[in-house]
Motif scaffolding. Structure first.
Motif, PDB file in Angstrom:
ATOM      1  N   VAL A  39     -67.749  10.466  58.982  1.00 13.43           N
ATOM      2  CA  VAL A  39     -68.925  11.183  59.176  1.00 13.43           C
ATOM      3  C   VAL A  39     -68.960  12.584  59.542  1.00 13.43           C
ATOM      4  CG1 VAL A  39     -70.845  10.925  60.888  1.00 13.43           C
ATOM      5  CG2 VAL A  39     -69.547   9.025  60.364  1.00 13.43           C
ATOM      6  N   ALA A  40     -68.153  13.155  59.950  1.00 16.02           N
ATOM      7  CA  ALA A  40     -68.060  14.575  60.411  1.00 16.02           C
ATOM      8  C   ALA A  40     -67.963  15.325  58.999  1.00 16.02           C
ATOM      9  CB  ALA A  40     -66.892  15.074  61.227  1.00 16.02           C
ATOM     10  N   VAL A  41     -67.095  14.895  58.047  1.00 19.92           N
ATOM     11  CA  VAL A  41     -67.072  15.530  56.686  1.00 19.92           C
ATOM     12  C   VAL A  41     -68.065  15.396  55.844  1.00 19.92           C
ATOM     13  CG1 VAL A  41     -65.613  15.299  54.549  1.00 19.92           C
ATOM     14  CG2 VAL A  41     -64.492  15.050  56.761  1.00 19.92           C
ATOM     15  N   MET A  42     -68.841  14.002  55.953  1.00 22.08           N
ATOM     16  CA  MET A  42     -70.106  13.878  55.298  1.00 22.08           C
ATOM     17  C   MET A  42     -71.050  14.874  55.525  1.00 22.08           C
ATOM     18  SD  MET A  42     -70.159   9.579  54.846  1.00 22.08           S
ATOM     19  CE  MET A  42     -69.150   8.636  53.850  1.00 22.08           C
ATOM     20  N   GLU A  43     -71.197  14.796  56.994  1.00 22.46           N
ATOM     21  CA  GLU A  43     -72.302  15.752  57.300  1.00 22.46           C
ATOM     22  C   GLU A  43     -71.998  17.243  57.050  1.00 22.46           C
ATOM     23  OE1 GLU A  43     -72.276  14.994  61.572  1.00 22.46           O
ATOM     24  OE2 GLU A  43     -73.740  13.254  61.514  1.00 22.46           O
ATOM     25  N   GLU A  44     -71.026  17.681  57.036  1.00 21.34           N
ATOM     26  CA  GLU A  44     -70.392  19.115  56.865  1.00 21.34           C
ATOM     27  C   GLU A  44     -70.694  19.482  55.587  1.00 21.34           C
ATOM     28  OE1 GLU A  44     -66.726  22.010  56.883  1.00 21.34           O
ATOM     29  OE2 GLU A  44     -66.270  20.024  57.774  1.00 21.34           O
ATOM     30  N   PHE A  45     -70.236  18.612  54.464  1.00 22.49           N
ATOM     31  CA  PHE A  45     -70.431  18.701  53.155  1.00 22.49           C
ATOM     32  C   PHE A  45     -71.985  18.207  52.452  1.00 22.49           C
ATOM     33  CE2 PHE A  45     -66.034  19.671  53.908  1.00 22.49           C
ATOM     34  CZ  PHE A  45     -65.963  20.829  53.471  1.00 22.49           C
ATOM     35  N   ARG A  46     -72.712  17.496  53.156  1.00 23.71           N
ATOM     36  CA  ARG A  46     -73.983  17.043  52.714  1.00 23.71           C
ATOM     37  C   ARG A  46     -73.539  15.885  51.723  1.00 23.71           C
ATOM     38  NH1 ARG A  46     -78.291  21.521  53.235  1.00 23.71           N
ATOM     39  NH2 ARG A  46     -77.749  22.542  55.452  1.00 23.71           N
ATOM     40  N   ILE A  47     -72.816  15.181  51.645  1.00 20.38           N
ATOM     41  CA  ILE A  47     -72.534  13.957  50.897  1.00 20.38           C
ATOM     42  C   ILE A  47     -72.818  12.600  51.603  1.00 20.38           C
ATOM     43  CG2 ILE A  47     -70.682  15.395  49.478  1.00 20.38           C
ATOM     44  CD1 ILE A  47     -68.534  14.251  50.919  1.00 20.38           C
ATOM     45  N   ASN A  48     -72.771  11.484  50.774  1.00 20.79           N
ATOM     46  CA  ASN A  48     -73.213  10.335  51.305  1.00 20.79           C
ATOM     47  C   ASN A  48     -71.841   9.229  51.009  1.00 20.79           C
ATOM     48  OD1 ASN A  48     -75.813  10.853  52.181  1.00 20.79           O
ATOM     49  ND2 ASN A  48     -76.587  10.587  50.193  1.00 20.79           N
ATOM     50  N   GLN A  49     -70.903   9.740  50.130  1.00 20.45           N
ATOM     51  CA  GLN A  49     -69.746   8.777  49.755  1.00 20.45           C
ATOM     52  C   GLN A  49     -68.535   9.593  49.976  1.00 20.45           C
ATOM     53  OE1 GLN A  49     -71.986   9.838  47.413  1.00 20.45           O
ATOM     54  NE2 GLN A  49     -73.232   8.022  46.817  1.00 20.45           N
ATOM     55  N   MET A  50     -67.496   8.831  50.046  1.00 20.99           N
ATOM     56  CA  MET A  50     -66.079   9.420  50.286  1.00 20.99           C
ATOM     57  C   MET A  50     -65.280   8.295  49.690  1.00 20.99           C
ATOM     58  SD  MET A  50     -65.733  11.487  53.789  1.00 20.99           S
ATOM     59  CE  MET A  50     -64.247  12.278  53.153  1.00 20.99           C
ATOM     60  N   LEU A  51     -64.103   8.958  49.041  1.00 23.92           N
ATOM     61  CA  LEU A  51     -62.908   8.058  48.689  1.00 23.92           C
ATOM     62  C   LEU A  51     -62.013   8.000  49.656  1.00 23.92           C
ATOM     63  CD1 LEU A  51     -62.789   9.708  44.962  1.00 23.92           C
ATOM     64  CD2 LEU A  51     -63.954   7.671  45.950  1.00 23.92           C
ATOM     65  N   VAL A  52     -61.208   6.950  49.801  1.00 21.92           N
ATOM     66  CA  VAL A  52     -60.296   6.620  50.733  1.00 21.92           C
ATOM     67  C   VAL A  52     -58.820   6.639  50.182  1.00 21.92           C
ATOM     68  CG1 VAL A  52     -59.543   5.172  52.600  1.00 21.92           C
ATOM     69  CG2 VAL A  52     -62.038   5.253  52.158  1.00 21.92           C
ATOM     70  N   VAL A  53     -57.693   7.379  50.338  1.00 20.56           N
ATOM     71  CA  VAL A  53     -56.598   7.231  49.726  1.00 20.56           C
ATOM     72  C   VAL A  53     -55.525   6.938  50.595  1.00 20.56           C
ATOM     73  CG1 VAL A  53     -57.537   8.769  47.809  1.00 20.56           C
ATOM     74  CG2 VAL A  53     -56.589   9.831  50.003  1.00 20.56           C
TER      75      VAL A  53
ATOM     76  N   ALA B  42     -51.308   7.301  51.775  1.00 23.00           N
ATOM     77  CA  ALA B  42     -50.433   8.375  52.043  1.00 23.00           C
ATOM     78  C   ALA B  42     -49.780   9.173  50.674  1.00 23.00           C
ATOM     79  CB  ALA B  42     -48.953   7.972  53.000  1.00 23.00           C
ATOM     80  N   ASP B  43     -49.860   8.419  49.678  1.00 22.50           N
ATOM     81  CA  ASP B  43     -49.443   8.820  48.436  1.00 22.50           C
ATOM     82  C   ASP B  43     -50.476   9.267  47.538  1.00 22.50           C
ATOM     83  OD1 ASP B  43     -46.651   8.278  48.839  1.00 22.50           O
ATOM     84  OD2 ASP B  43     -46.970   5.988  48.349  1.00 22.50           O
ATOM     85  N   GLY B  44     -51.829   9.366  48.091  1.00 23.78           N
ATOM     86  CA  GLY B  44     -52.859   9.977  47.587  1.00 23.78           C
ATOM     87  C   GLY B  44     -53.500   9.034  46.485  1.00 23.78           C
ATOM     88  N   ARG B  45     -53.057   7.665  46.458  1.00 23.78           N
ATOM     89  CA  ARG B  45     -53.625   6.709  45.571  1.00 23.78           C
ATOM     90  C   ARG B  45     -54.817   6.060  46.313  1.00 23.78           C
ATOM     91  NH1 ARG B  45     -48.392   5.841  45.157  1.00 23.78           N
ATOM     92  NH2 ARG B  45     -47.494   6.103  42.805  1.00 23.78           N
ATOM     93  N   LEU B  46     -55.973   5.669  45.327  1.00 23.58           N
ATOM     94  CA  LEU B  46     -57.249   5.254  45.675  1.00 23.58           C
ATOM     95  C   LEU B  46     -57.128   3.938  46.213  1.00 23.58           C
ATOM     96  CD1 LEU B  46     -60.309   5.984  45.831  1.00 23.58           C
ATOM     97  CD2 LEU B  46     -60.423   4.667  43.620  1.00 23.58           C
ATOM     98  N   VAL B  47     -57.715   3.689  47.575  1.00 26.95           N
ATOM     99  CA  VAL B  47     -57.430   2.206  48.046  1.00 26.95           C
ATOM    100  C   VAL B  47     -58.911   1.814  48.781  1.00 26.95           C
ATOM    101  CG1 VAL B  47     -54.795   2.600  48.830  1.00 26.95           C
ATOM    102  CG2 VAL B  47     -56.853   3.363  50.315  1.00 26.95           C
ATOM    103  N   GLY B  48     -59.859   2.677  48.849  1.00 23.71           N
ATOM    104  CA  GLY B  48     -61.107   2.285  49.238  1.00 23.71           C
ATOM    105  C   GLY B  48     -62.178   3.490  48.863  1.00 23.71           C
ATOM    106  N   ALA B  49     -63.305   2.863  49.216  1.00 25.04           N
ATOM    107  CA  ALA B  49     -64.547   3.592  49.202  1.00 25.04           C
ATOM    108  C   ALA B  49     -65.489   3.734  50.335  1.00 25.04           C
ATOM    109  CB  ALA B  49     -65.192   3.486  47.629  1.00 25.04           C
ATOM    110  N   LEU B  50     -66.142   4.784  50.709  1.00 23.99           N
ATOM    111  CA  LEU B  50     -66.942   4.523  52.017  1.00 23.99           C
ATOM    112  C   LEU B  50     -68.248   5.155  51.560  1.00 23.99           C
ATOM    113  CD1 LEU B  50     -66.280   3.893  54.934  1.00 23.99           C
ATOM    114  CD2 LEU B  50     -66.029   6.067  55.325  1.00 23.99           C
ATOM    115  N   HIS B  51     -69.444   4.519  51.938  1.00 21.95           N
ATOM    116  CA  HIS B  51     -70.897   4.881  51.940  1.00 21.95           C
ATOM    117  C   HIS B  51     -71.425   5.127  53.221  1.00 21.95           C
ATOM    118  CE1 HIS B  51     -74.917   5.364  50.437  1.00 21.95           C
ATOM    119  NE2 HIS B  51     -74.677   5.428  49.452  1.00 21.95           N
TER     120      HIS B  51
END
Length: 341
Positions: A306-320, A322-331
């Motif tokens: 939430v803090a990152v979304m508010e700071e950069f004014r975005i509504n979605q984030m990708l979840v990776v 430890a190896d940087g691979r995509l494992v989820g998405a957050l709205h």
């Protein structure tokens, strides 16, 4: 002054004198109770009994059992609840029920807190011998230091008051307020001695706002598997838009062959693109995506996302991972539904 439309509610009209009297009584009640708490504060200044009580409760290997009759019982329930929610396992036992079987809930490892303003509550005095034979130490809270209950307990906490706020000096008002304050003082002192933290409070309040904020992790609310919108860098923009539409997140991740995010494209990006271009037939998603998308890890707290979304004014984030691979998405809506925000 006020209007009531419900015919079931009848309001008595006060004249000016009655209204003044009501306000005077309200202020007087608050003043009497405030004075009583100040007097308790002064007594606690050199009261080693309070320190001994906290030491006994910290050393308790069982539970704190609180008991009291009538209004003292109501206050006792609240004290037990406050102790339990701040790191001291506690429960309330009604003394009348204790005399008829509920005393079996008490063990020698428990500490028994007996509350009685008079210190002569027959129901408490009746069960006290059994509690003492069992080996449970007793802390009493009474307004009469020379009462039988005070004398029979290992530690006595003085909750005496000069008078009740009741105009008849009968109804428990000031005395119950002071008793509750003493219980809060014990709970706060114990909380601090135990090193009880905000995270510990959240653990005992998982349904509350604080609990949700401190116990909800990204992996608890993120979208996974087929629900994650993702395309390869060389995907035509038209096909990428279909992925955005089907997955309903207002964006798609752009991933390489190892599923590592290299970019993101959102509804907002599309609107801005339409202002510049009208022919999308030859455009690949890598040509219009945002490189270096913001990401979080599944183990992070959802409030961090939430803090990152508010700071950069975005509504979605990708979840990776430890190896940087995509494992989820957050709205942002996922976080709202989880009541993290």
């Amino acid at each position: 002054m006020m209007s009531v439309t419900d015919e079931k509610i009848m309001l008595k009209s006060f004249d000016a004198a009655q209204a003044r009297r009501v306000l005077e009584l309200g202020r007087e009640t608050l003043a009497i109770e405030a004075d009583a708490i100040r007097a308790l504060h002064a007594r606690l200044g050199d009261d080693d009994h309070f320190v001994c009580a906290v030491q006994m409760l910290v050393g308790c290997t069982g539970r704190v059992v609180v008991s009291g009759m009538g209004k003292s019982g109501h206050i006792g329930r609240k004290i037990a609840a406050t102790l339990a929610s701040t790191g001291t396992p506690a429960m309330f036992v009604h003394p009348g029920e204790a005399a008829h079987g509920d005393l079996g809930m008490v063990t020698p490892h428990d500490v028994f807190i007996a509350i009685s303003n008079s210190g002569e509550s027959s129901e408490l005095l009746e069960i006290l011998p059994a509690i003492k034979r069992m080996g449970s130490p007793v802390i009493s809270m009474t307004g009469k230091p020379h009462s039988r209950l005070a004398k029979l307990s290992e530690i006595h906490l003085d909750i005496s008051v000069a008078k009740e706020a009741c105009t008849l000096n009968l109804a428990p008002t000031t005395s119950t307020t002071v008793t509750l304050a003493m219980g809060d003082a014990l709970a706060v002192a114990l909380l601090d001695v135990r090193g009880f933290r905000e995270e510990d409070f959240a653990m005992s309040h998982p349904g509350g706002a604080l609990g949700r904020r401190l116990l909800t992790h990204v992996h608890d609310v993120m979208r996974t598997g087929e629900a994650i919108p993702s395309v390869a860098p060389d995907t035509p923009l038209a096909k990428a838009l279909l992925e955005i539409s089907q997955k309903g997140m207002g964006m798609t991740a752009v991933v390489d062959e190892e599923r590592r995010p290299v970019g993101v494209f959102t509804d907002g990006d599309l609107r801005r693109l339409i202002e510049r271009l009208h022919d999308f037939s030859n455009i690949l998603i890598r040509d219009v995506m945002h490189a270096g998308p913001r990401t979080v890890h599944p183990e992070q707290l959802a409030v961090d996302a939430v803090a990152v979304m508010e700071e950069f004014r975005i509504n979605q984030m990708l979840v990776v991972d430890a190896d940087g691979r995509l494992v989820g998405a957050l709205h942002i809506h996922d976080l709202t539904r989880a009541k993290v925000i």
